[in-house]
Write a protein that holds these residues in place. Structure first.
Motif, mmCIF file in Angstrom:
data_model
loop_
_atom_site.group_PDB
_atom_site.id
_atom_site.type_symbol
_atom_site.label_atom_id
_atom_site.label_comp_id
_atom_site.label_asym_id
_atom_site.label_seq_id
_atom_site.Cartn_x
_atom_site.Cartn_y
_atom_site.Cartn_z
ATOM 1 N N PHE A 51 -0.459 -5.953 -15.570
ATOM 2 C CA PHE A 51 -0.019 -4.576 -15.821
ATOM 3 C C PHE A 51 -1.221 -3.639 -15.891
ATOM 4 O O PHE A 51 -1.194 -2.533 -15.363
ATOM 5 C CB PHE A 51 0.789 -4.529 -17.124
ATOM 6 N N LEU A 52 -2.281 -4.122 -16.540
ATOM 7 C CA LEU A 52 -3.483 -3.296 -16.661
ATOM 8 C C LEU A 52 -4.082 -2.978 -15.288
ATOM 9 O O LEU A 52 -4.742 -1.960 -15.105
ATOM 10 C CB LEU A 52 -4.531 -3.996 -17.536
ATOM 11 N N ASP A 53 -3.843 -3.868 -14.338
ATOM 12 C CA ASP A 53 -4.380 -3.637 -13.004
ATOM 13 C C ASP A 53 -3.587 -2.585 -12.234
ATOM 14 O O ASP A 53 -4.106 -1.967 -11.319
ATOM 15 C CB ASP A 53 -4.394 -4.956 -12.220
ATOM 16 N N LEU A 54 -2.333 -2.408 -12.604
ATOM 17 C CA LEU A 54 -1.502 -1.469 -11.835
ATOM 18 C C LEU A 54 -2.068 -0.053 -11.956
ATOM 19 O O LEU A 54 -2.490 0.369 -13.025
ATOM 20 C CB LEU A 54 -0.052 -1.485 -12.342
ATOM 21 N N GLU A 55 -2.069 0.659 -10.821
ATOM 22 C CA GLU A 55 -2.644 2.002 -10.803
ATOM 23 C C GLU A 55 -1.592 3.073 -11.102
ATOM 24 O O GLU A 55 -1.900 4.198 -11.389
ATOM 25 C CB GLU A 55 -3.268 2.280 -9.428
ATOM 26 N N HIS A 56 -0.333 2.687 -10.972
ATOM 27 C CA HIS A 56 0.760 3.654 -11.148
ATOM 28 C C HIS A 56 1.723 3.062 -12.173
ATOM 29 O O HIS A 56 2.888 2.778 -11.883
ATOM 30 C CB HIS A 56 1.451 3.858 -9.787
ATOM 31 N N LYS A 57 1.193 2.889 -13.401
ATOM 32 C CA LYS A 57 1.861 2.043 -14.398
ATOM 33 C C LYS A 57 3.266 2.505 -14.768
ATOM 34 O O LYS A 57 4.158 1.702 -14.999
ATOM 35 C CB LYS A 57 1.006 1.974 -15.667
ATOM 36 N N LEU A 58 3.454 3.827 -14.809
ATOM 37 C CA LEU A 58 4.755 4.339 -15.254
ATOM 38 C C LEU A 58 5.897 3.903 -14.353
ATOM 39 O O LEU A 58 7.058 3.967 -14.718
ATOM 40 C CB LEU A 58 4.715 5.870 -15.312
ATOM 41 N N PHE A 59 5.530 3.437 -13.151
ATOM 42 C CA PHE A 59 6.575 3.096 -12.193
ATOM 43 C C PHE A 59 6.786 1.591 -12.074
ATOM 44 O O PHE A 59 7.441 1.124 -11.168
ATOM 45 C CB PHE A 59 6.240 3.706 -10.833
ATOM 46 N N VAL A 60 6.246 0.831 -13.058
ATOM 47 C CA VAL A 60 6.305 -0.628 -12.970
ATOM 48 C C VAL A 60 7.747 -1.142 -12.889
ATOM 49 O O VAL A 60 8.027 -2.151 -12.249
ATOM 50 C CB VAL A 60 5.535 -1.268 -14.160
ATOM 51 N N TRP A 61 8.670 -0.381 -13.480
ATOM 52 C CA TRP A 61 10.085 -0.787 -13.461
ATOM 53 C C TRP A 61 10.650 -0.864 -12.044
ATOM 54 O O TRP A 61 11.680 -1.488 -11.796
ATOM 55 C CB TRP A 61 10.937 0.154 -14.312
ATOM 56 N N VAL A 100 7.828 5.323 -5.984
ATOM 57 C CA VAL A 100 8.317 3.944 -6.000
ATOM 58 C C VAL A 100 7.140 2.980 -6.068
ATOM 59 O O VAL A 100 7.263 1.828 -6.467
ATOM 60 C CB VAL A 100 9.195 3.664 -4.746
ATOM 61 N N CYS A 101 5.982 3.486 -5.719
ATOM 62 C CA CYS A 101 4.765 2.661 -5.700
ATOM 63 C C CYS A 101 4.306 2.384 -7.126
ATOM 64 O O CYS A 101 4.249 3.277 -7.960
ATOM 65 C CB CYS A 101 3.667 3.398 -4.938
ATOM 66 N N ILE A 102 3.954 1.097 -7.398
ATOM 67 C CA ILE A 102 3.458 0.746 -8.730
ATOM 68 C C ILE A 102 1.940 0.641 -8.757
ATOM 69 O O ILE A 102 1.343 0.391 -9.801
ATOM 70 C CB ILE A 102 4.082 -0.574 -9.241
ATOM 71 N N GLY A 103 1.330 0.790 -7.598
ATOM 72 C CA GLY A 103 -0.138 0.724 -7.534
ATOM 73 C C GLY A 103 -0.679 -0.680 -7.665
ATOM 74 O O GLY A 103 -1.732 -0.890 -8.254
ATOM 75 N N CYS A 104 0.030 -1.687 -7.102
ATOM 76 C CA CYS A 104 -0.420 -3.078 -7.239
ATOM 77 C C CYS A 104 -1.531 -3.431 -6.263
ATOM 78 O O CYS A 104 -2.209 -4.428 -6.435
ATOM 79 C CB CYS A 104 0.747 -4.046 -7.070
ATOM 80 N N LYS A 105 -1.689 -2.606 -5.205
ATOM 81 C CA LYS A 105 -2.786 -2.727 -4.246
ATOM 82 C C LYS A 105 -2.656 -3.897 -3.280
ATOM 83 O O LYS A 105 -3.585 -4.178 -2.516
ATOM 84 C CB LYS A 105 -4.137 -2.758 -4.962
ATOM 85 N N ALA A 106 -1.526 -4.595 -3.326
ATOM 86 C CA ALA A 106 -1.339 -5.694 -2.373
ATOM 87 C C ALA A 106 -1.393 -5.158 -0.949
ATOM 88 O O ALA A 106 -1.942 -5.791 -0.044
ATOM 89 C CB ALA A 106 -0.003 -6.387 -2.628
ATOM 90 N N CYS A 107 -0.825 -3.962 -0.748
ATOM 91 C CA CYS A 107 -0.814 -3.391 0.593
ATOM 92 C C CYS A 107 -2.222 -3.117 1.080
ATOM 93 O O CYS A 107 -2.526 -3.279 2.273
ATOM 94 C CB CYS A 107 0.009 -2.107 0.616
ATOM 95 N N ILE A 108 -3.094 -2.711 0.160
ATOM 96 C CA ILE A 108 -4.484 -2.429 0.550
ATOM 97 C C ILE A 108 -5.145 -3.724 0.995
ATOM 98 O O ILE A 108 -5.823 -3.774 2.015
ATOM 99 C CB ILE A 108 -5.265 -1.805 -0.622
ATOM 100 N N ALA A 109 -4.884 -4.778 0.198
ATOM 101 C CA ALA A 109 -5.478 -6.069 0.531
ATOM 102 C C ALA A 109 -4.917 -6.619 1.841
ATOM 103 O O ALA A 109 -5.582 -7.362 2.545
ATOM 104 C CB ALA A 109 -5.238 -7.059 -0.597
#
Lengths: 316, 179, 735
Positions: free
Chosen positions: A77-87, B90-99
Motif C-alpha cells: 500500500f505504501l508503494d501505491l502512488e494513488h492511494k485513495l483509489f486502492v479500492w 481508476v489508477c491506483i499507482g501500482c506502476k506495474a504498467c510502467i514496468a
C-alpha cells in the motif's frame, strides 16, 4: 551494433535507469513468500495433527502469518502512488493481470488463515470475540474440516508463493524477470525462509528437526532452481544474457554471490547439514541467514530487474 | 475499426524537440516529465557515422502489456482507433504498467496516477492531429488510420522502408519510422 | 540593409494587397486580453502576434484559456512560420510565466556588478536616467551615448537616441555574427544575404553547409525548407568538424580540420574552373574579372588542400562535381554566425564566389530576391545632425564595415578615443555573453557614467547596470510592425496577448517616456503605439483592425528570380558580379581570397567550438522553465577516443580552462563519436552567473567566458572567436 544512444527523456523514477519500485515491493514480495511458506508448513503440520499437541506452532503460526501478511500488504500500500483509489482493485477482476489475481487471492487467503487460527485459539484470545469461539468449537467437532483447512492452507500458500514470482515474470519488458523459473525460485525461497522461521521460533523438537531437514531440502532445491534460472536466461537472447549478467558479473554480482548465494543458501545449508547430522548443535545462525538471504534475494531481483532492459541495459 | 498510428520520417527529423514542447503546453505535462522525447542512435566510427533521430512516445501497441497487467482496468484500449489510455481516477499507482512497457513510455504524474501520451485523443476526436504532429516544423510526422488503405500513413508505409521500435518485444507497436 | 534598387522595383501599392488565405480561425482580437483587474474572458481565445524568442519574427497564434496563456502555435498565413513555430516559439509560454523575470525598475545601490538594487518607480528611473544623460551631453556631447540593441524591439530606443543626437548605435549581430557574410556577399554581388536569409533551400537540388548546423540552429523557415529539400531527395554536403544533425542527412560529410574552410572553398573552385563545370553563360553575362580570378585559383588544387583540410582530394573533386551537377539549383549556404577566424569576410566572399560560379545567385534553388510591402515609416521630425562621426570605426580602419561595430564602441569606451563614450543603453542583448573577452566589456563599463539595461530577465549585463528597466515579454506588448523582406511581401503585427504580471512595460512606452523626460517629446507626436501603427498602416492603405484579427497581411506574389523578371542588377562598382574585386585591391586587401593557415593551439589543448541548441536562443532563454525542461544545461562534446584516453565518460563533470587560465563553470561531458579529436564543442548561452537568474544559475558552462581572445577581421571589424583553446580539468565533486 549501436554505439551511442542518447535520449532527451528525463522522467523521474524512469531515467536514466528504471527505479519505480523501492524497498516496499521487495519487502512485500519477501513477506508474501514467507507467509506462503508458513501457510504450506502450517497446513502440513495441521495435517500431521500437530494441533493436538498444542505446541507453539499451532497456536501462533497462523496468527503470525496474518500479521506478516498484513505488514506485507501495508508495504504494498505504501508503494501505491494513488492511494485513495486502492479500492478500485475490488471493483473489477482482470484475468490477464497478475496483480488483480493477487488482490483477489488475498481475499481468499485471509479467511483460510483465519480458519487455521481458529483451530487453536491462544488462551489469551479466547472468549474475546464470541463468534470466533463458536466457530472454533464447530471446527474442532469436525476433524475432516480441520484436514481440509490444512489442505487449503497448503494450496493457498503455494498459490501465494507462486504469485509473488508470476507478478514479476509477467512484466515482459524486464528481461531479468522473463523466466518461468522465477515463480519456482520465489516459492522455494519462500518455503526455505518459512522453514527457517518456524525452525527459529518453534518450541517443539520434532518440528525443529523436521523443519531443519525440510529447510535443507528447500535450500538444495533452491540451488537447482537458481541453476535453472541462470542457465535459462544465459542461453536465451542478447537482452536476457545482458540481464542475468547483472547478477553474475554486473553491478549486482557482489550482492548476489555474497549475500544471496553464499550467506543466504550455501553457508546456512552447510551449517544445517552438520546440525541435522548432529555434528554441531542447532543454532539461530543458519535460519537467520536464510531469512536475510531471502529478503536480499527479493531486493536484488527487483532492483536488477528494473535495470534490465530490452534495448540498452548495457549502454546506459 | 480504425487503428490509429503514426508514421515518422526519421530522415527529415532534426530532433528539435518541438513535438516535446507542444505536448507540454497542449497537455499541461508537469515540469520534469516527458510524454514524448527525442532519441539519437549513432552507429559507426568517426567520420563514417550513421545517425537516426527519432521522436518517440507511447507506441499505442496492438498487443499492449500495460493494459494486460493493469489490475483495475485504468489502462485500457479506447474504442476510437485502439488508442491506449489511462483513466486517472481508476489508477491506483501500482506502476506495474510502467514496468511492463519496454519503451519506458509511462511515468507517474505528479498527481499520483500513471500518465503517458494519449495521441491527443481530445484533438483527434475533433478531427485534429495530435499536437506533436501538428507543430512539427519538418513535417516529418503523420498521424492516421493504419488500417485504412487510403490514409496517408498507409501510403507512406507502402512507399518507404520502415521499422518499428523493438518489434522483438512482441508488443506490435503502432508508431513506425521511415528510414 | 536591403538593396536599394530592389526597394524601388518592388514597391507594392496598397491596391495590390490580396486578402490573406481564407480559413483562418482567428476571430477574436486584442479584446480577448487577460485582465489583471479580474475581468477575464471565459473560454479559449486565439490572438495572433509574432514571436520574439529569436529574431526570426515568426507569425504565431497565442491561445488564452480563461484569461491565462495556454499555448502558442504558428500562424498558417505567415510565410515565415508556415503555421509551425520552432520549439522555442512553442515554448514561448514559459517566457510569460518565468518567475525570475525583472519585475520593477531598479537603480544600483552598491558597486557595479554587485547586483544590489533599490526598486524605484518608473518616473524615478526616467528622471535618474535623463539627469545623467543631460550631464553627459553637456560635458561630452550627445555622441558620448551609445546604444546596443538587438531585434525589432530596439526600434523605439534607436529613435529616442537618434533624437538625442547620437550616431553610435550597434548590434552584436554584425561584428559578432553575420557581418562578415554580408560584407563578403556585398563585395561580390553588391547585396547582403539579409535576414531572414534569401536562401532558396526548398528548391535546391544540392545544399552545401559549411559549419552551418541547420536543425540545431532552429531558424524556422530555413529548417522547414531544409527538411523539405531532404524529403525531395536533395543532395546534402556538410562540412563541419562535428557530425552535426545536418551531417546525418548528408550524402557527403567532410570532417574538416577547424579553420581551414577557405582552403576547401578555393580547391572546390579550382576543380570547378579547371574542369569547366561552372555556369559559363552566367559568368560571362554577369561576371567581372573572371580571368584574373581563374589565374589566382590555379595554385589551389585538391592535392594542395588535402594537408590543410584533411579532406581527401578525391572527395573534394567528387563534391565539387556534385555541386556542378545540380547547378544553378545548388546552394552553398552562406551561414549566419560566421565570426570564426578573423578571415571571415574573405571566406564568406569565397562562398559568394563559389555560388557565382554555380550561377545560383538570383536563380531558383540558389538565392532568391526578397520582396517587401511598401509601408512608409512614421513622418517624424528630422533628427539633429551628430557633430562627430561614429566612434566605433575611427579613420575608417575597417573600410567595409557597413554597420556599427560593437567592439569598436567598447574599445572607444575604454580608450576614450577618438572621443569618450560615457553612457551605454543596452536593449535586449546580453553583452557579457554576446561579446568576446568579458574582461574588456567590464573594463569599458567601469569607464561609464551611465549604463542602462532594458531586458525581460536579470541577465549578466543587467547585473552590471546602473539602471535596469524591466520590459514586458513579447506576449504582453505591441511592437513595431514587421514589414518583412522575404519570398512574398507581408506585414505582421505583434500585439499583446496577456497582461504583464508586474510593473513591466513595453519598449515603446519606455522610449517615449524617456524622450519626453529629455524634452524630446516632439519626436513622439503619437499618443500610443496603436496610433503609431494605425498611422503607418493607413498610409499604406492597410487596415489595422484586419491586421489585429489576422496577424499577417500578405501582398501579392512578386518575382523572386532573374527568370521571373527580376532585373540582374548588381550594386558593385562594376555593376557586375565581382570575381576580382578592384575595391578590395584598392583598399590593400586580396582581390581574390587567399588562404592563411590557422594558428594551432598550445600542445594538448582543444580548439573550442560552439553552436546552438534548437531549444534555446542565445543566453536569453535559460530561465524559461519549459525550454529548460528540454535542455537544462549544456555539455562539452569530446571525441569518444579522447574521452576514453582521459578516462572521462558521458555525464562526468569537468571544467574547461582556456589559454588565458580562465576556468569555466562545471559542465557535463558528452563523449561521442560525433566530433573530431582536436576540438571540443558546446552550446552557447549556458553557465549563467547572474544571481537574479535563480533557475538558470550556474547550469552548464559559458563558452563566452572562455572566449578571451579574438581575431579582428581586417575588412569589417568582425571578431573571429573560434581561436580559443581549452584543456580539460577534472571536477572533484561529481553530480
Amino acid at each position: 551494433m549501436i554505439q551511442e544512444l542518447t535520449t532527451t527523456r528525463h522522467n523521474e523514477l524512469i531515467d536514466p535507469v528504471l527505479h519505480i519500485w523501492g524497498w516496499q515491493i521487495p519487502v512485500y514480495l519477501f513477506l508474501g513468500g514467507l507467509v506462503a511458506g508458513i501457510m504450506v508448513i502450517s497446513g502440513y503440520l495441521v495435517l500431521k495433527g500437530q494441533y493436538k499437541k498444542n505446541v507453539f506452532s499451532c497456536f501462533y503460526l497462523p496468527q503470525i502469518s496474518l500479521i506478516l501478511l498484513s505488514a506485507g500488504m501495508l508495504a504494498l500500500f505504501l508503494d501505491l502512488e494513488h492511494k485513495l483509489f486502492v479500492w478500485r482493485l475490488y471493483t473489477t477482476f482482470k484475468i490477464a493481470s497478475p496483480m488483480s489475481w493477487g488482490a483477489w487471492i488475498l481475499v481468499i487467503i485471509y479467511p483460510v488463515l483465519l480458519l487455521n487460527t481458529l483451530i487453536r485459539i491462544p488462551v489469551r484470545f479466547q472468549n474475546v470475540i464470541p463468534p470466533f469461539d463458536r466457530l472454533s468449537a464447530f471446527i474442532n467437532k469436525h476433524p475432516l474440516l480441520i484436514k481440509n483447512i490444512g489442505i487449503a492452507n497448503m494450496l493457498m500458500g503455494t498459490l501465494l508463493g507462486m504469485y509473488t514470482g508470476v507478478l514479476l515474470s509477467s512484466l515482459g519488458a524486464r528481461p531479468l524477470w522473463n523466466s518461468a523459473m522465477l515463480w519456482m525460485l520465489f516459492l522455494v525461497s519462500g518455503l526455505s525462509s518459512a522453514a527457517a522461521f518456524v525452525h527459529l521460533i518453534t518450541d517443539d523438537t520434532y518440528e525443529r528437526e523436521l523443519l531443519a531437514k525440510a529447510d535443507n531440502a528447500f535450500l538444495t532445491l533452491e540451488l537447482f532452481v537458481f541453476g535453472g534460472f541462470i542457465s535459462g536466461l544465459l542461453t536465451s537472447s542478447r537482452v536476457h544474457i545482458q540481464a542475468i549478467r547483472l547478477l553474475l558479473d554486473g553491478s549486482y554480482a557482489a550482492y548476489f554471490w555474497v549475500f544471496v548465494i553464499g550467506m543466504g543458501v550455501v553457508i546456512p545449508l552447510s551449517i544445517q547439514l552438520l546440525a541435522v547430522n548432529h555434528k554441531i548443535k542447532h543454532s539461530p545462525v543458519a535460519p537467520m541467514l536464510v531469512i536475510a538471504g531471502g529478503l536480499i534475494l527479493r531486493f536484488v531481483i527487483v532492483f536488477a530487474g528494473q535495470e534490465s532492459h530490452w534495448t540498452s541495459g548495457w549502454i546506459r | 475499426m480504425a487503428r490509429f498510428g503514426m508514421v515518422i520520417d526519421s530522415a527529415k527529423c532534426v530532433g528539435c524537440m518541438d513535438c516535446v514542447v507542444a505536448c507540454k503546453t497542449e497537455n499541461g505535462v508537469p515540469e520534469g516529465f516527458n510524454r514524448d522525447w527525442i532519441e539519437y542512435e549513432v552507429q559507426g566510427k568517426y567520420p563514417s557515422l550513421h545517425m537516426e533521430i527519432r521522436s518517440e512516445r507511447c507506441n499505442h501497441c496492438n498487443n499492449p502489456p500495460c493494459v494486460y497487467c493493469c489490475p483495475t482496468g485504468a489502462s485500457h484500449v479506447h474504442d476510437l482507433g485502439g488508442v491506449v489510455l489511462i483513466t486517472h481516477n481508476v489508477c491506483i499507482g501500482c506502476k506495474a504498467c510502467i514496468a511492463s512497457c519496454p519503451y519506458d513510455a509511462r511515468f507517474i504524474h505528479s498527481d499520483g496516477y500513471a500518465d503517458k501520451c494519449t495521441f491527443c485523443i481530445h484533438r483527434v476526436e475533433k478531427g485534429l492531429d495530435p499536437a506533436c504532429v501538428s507543430v512539427c516544423p519538418t513535417r516529418c510526422m503523420s498521424f492516421g488510420d493504419l488500417e485504412d488503405p487510403n490514409s496517408e500513413v498507409t501510403r507512406l508505409l507502402q512507399s518507404r522502408n520502415h521499422h518499428a521500435l523493438m518489434p522483438e518485444a512482441g508488443t506490435k507497436p503502432c508508431i513506425l519510422y521511415l528510414v | 540593409m536591403n538593396p536599394v534598387s530592389r526597394r524601388k522595383f518592388l514597391k507594392i501599392s496598397a491596391a495590390t494587397i490580396s486578402v490573406a488565405a481564407a480559413g483562418s480561425a482567428i476571430v477574436k482580437g486584442a479584446e480577448a486580453l487577460g485582465n489583471k483587474s479580474g475581468k477575464q474572458v471565459k473560454g479559449v481565445q486565439k490572438i495572433p502576434t509574432y514571436c520574439d524568442i529569436c529574431f526570426w519574427k515568426c507569425g504565431a497564434i497565442a491561445y488564452v484559456n480563461d484569461g491565462k496563456l495556454w499555448k502558442i502555435e504558428g500562424n498558417p498565413d505567415d510565410p515565415l512560420s508556415r503555421g509551425r513555430l520552432c520549439p522555442r516559439g512553442t515554448g514561448g509560454v514559459g517566457a510569460h510565466y518565468d518567475p525570475d523575470r525583472l519585475k520593477s525598475p531598479l537603480i544600483r545601490r552598491n558597486e557595479r556588478g554587485r547586483e544590489e538594487w533599490v526598486e524605484v518607480t518608473w518616473d524615478e528611473a526616467f528622471t535618474h536616467i535623463a539627469d545623467k544623460l543631460q550631464k553627459i551631453k553637456e560635458q561630452y556631447g550627445p555622441e558620448a551615448v551609445a546604444l546596443f540593441a538587438h531585434g525589432i524591439g530596439g526600434n523605439f530606443f534607436k529613435h529616442t537616441l537618434k533624437a538625442f543626437g547620437t550616431p553610435n548605435i550597434a548590434a552584436p549581430s554584425f561584428a559578432q555574427c553575420r557581418g562578415p557574410r554580408d560584407v563578403g556577399f556585398r563585395l561580390t554581388f553588391g547585396e547582403d544575404v539579409s535576414s531572414p536569409e534569401r536562401t532558396d533551400i526548398k528548391n535546391s537540388g544540392c545544399i552545401v553547409l559549411i559549419g552551418s548546423h541547420l536543425g540545431e540552429n532552429m531558424h524556422n523557415s530555413q529548417v522547414q525548407e531544409f527538411a523539405e529539400a531532404v524529403g525531395n531527395g536533395a543532395s546534402i554536403i556538410v562540412v563541419d568538424p562535428r557530425f552535426s544533425v545536418a551531417a546525418s542527412k548528408a550524402k557527403f560529410y567532410l570532417p574538416i580540420k577547424p579553420g581551414t574552410d577557405l582552403a576547401l572553398l578555393l580547391a572546390w573552385m579550382n576543380v570547378i574552373v579547371r574542369e569547366g563545370l561552372y555556369d559559363k553563360d552566367y559568368v560571362q553575362k554577369y561576371g567581372f574579372g573572371f580571368e584574373q580570378f581563374a589565374v589566382e585559383l590555379t595554385l589551389y588544387t585538391p592535392e594542395w588542400a588535402y594537408p590543410e583540410t584533411g579532406i581527401e582530394p578525391e572527395l573534394i573533386r567528387l563534391t565539387a562535381r556534385e555541386m556542378a551537377r545540380y547547378r544553378p539549383a545548388t546552394l552553398v549556404h552562406p551561414g549566419r554566425h560566421v565570426t570564426w577566424y578573423g578571415d571571415d569576410a574573405q571566406r564568406s566572399r569565397a562562398i559568394a564566389l563559389l555560388n557565382a560560379l554555380l550561377g545560383s545567385w538570383g536563380r531558383k534553388g540558389g538565392f532568391f530576391y526578397p520582396v517587401s510591402m511598401d509601408v512608409p515609416g512614421y513622418p517624424y521630425p528630422a533628427y539633429p545632425k551628430p557633430q562627430k562621426v561614429n566612434v566605433d570605426n575611427p579613420d575608417n580602419k575597417y573600410p567595409f564595415a557597413h554597420e556599427a561595430i560593437t567592439t569598436g564602441i567598447r574599445d572607444a569606451t575604454i580608450s576614450g578615443k577618438p572621443y569618450p563614450v560615457k553612457g551605454w543603453f543596452v536593449y535586449a542583448t546580453n553583452l557579457i555573453h554576446a561579446l568576446p573577452n568579458e574582461a574588456e566589456t567590464i573594463k569599458a563599463i567601469q569607464n561609464l557614467d551611465l549604463l542602462v539595461v532594458v531586458d525581460v530577465i536579470p541577465s549578466e549585463i543587467a547585473g552590471w547596470a546602473d539602471v535596469v528597466l524591466p520590459e514586458s515579454v513579447y506576449l504582453e506588448r505591441y511592437d513595431d510592425i514587421n514589414v518583412e523582406w522575404f519570398r512574398d511581401p507581408f506585414v505582421a503585427l505583434r500585439q499583446p496577448v496577456v497582461e504583464s504580471p508586474h510593473e513591466q512595460k513595453p519598449n515603446w512606452w519606455m522610449a517615449k517616456k524617456l524622450a519626453e523626460k529629455l524634452g524630446l517629446g516632439a519626436f513622439y507626436p503619437w499618443k500610443d503605439i496603436e496610433e503609431y501603427i494605425n498611422h503607418r498602416l493607413t498610409a499604406a492603405g492597410l487596415s489595422f483592425d484586419e491586421l489585429k484579427k489576422k496577424g499577417i497581411l500578405q501582398g501579392s506574389k512578386q518575382p523572386n528570380y532573374f527568370d521571373e523578371g527580376v532585373p540582374a542588377e548588381f550594386s558593385t562598382p562594376s555593376g557586375k558580379i565581382e570575381f576580382y574585386s578592384l575595391q578590395l585591391a584598392k583598399a590593400g586587401f586580396d582581390p581574390v581570397p587567399k588562404y592563411n593557415r590557422p594558428s594551432p593551439g598550445p600542445p594538448g589543448s582543444f580548439r573550442l567550438l560552439y553552436g546552438r541548441s534548437p531549444v534555446h536562443s542565445f543566453s536569453r532563454t535559460q530561465s524559461n522553465h519549459i525550454l529548460m525542461d528540454m535542455t537544462a544545461e549544456n555539455e562539452v562534446w569530446i571525441n569518444a577516443d579522447v574521452a576514453r584516453r582521459m578516462e572521462l565518460k558521458t555525464g562526468d563533470y569537468i571544467r574547461l580552462k582556456n589559454q588565458d587560465d580562465i576556468l569555466s563553470n562545471k559542465v557535463k561531458v558528452k563523449a561521442t563519436e560525433r566530433i573530431r579529436p582536436d576540438c571540443v564543442y558546446m552550446v552557447h548561452g549556458f553557465g549563467h552567473n547572474s544571481r537574479g537568474l535563480k533557475y538558470a544559475f550556474q547550469k552548464g558552462a559559458s563558452d563566452a567566458q572562455l572566449l578571451t581572445r579574438y581575431v579582428t577581421d581586417p575588412l569589417m571589424g568582425g571578431t573571429g572567436m573560434n581561436v580559443n583553446f581549452v584543456t580539460i580539468e577534472a571536477e572533484a565533486s561529481h553530480g
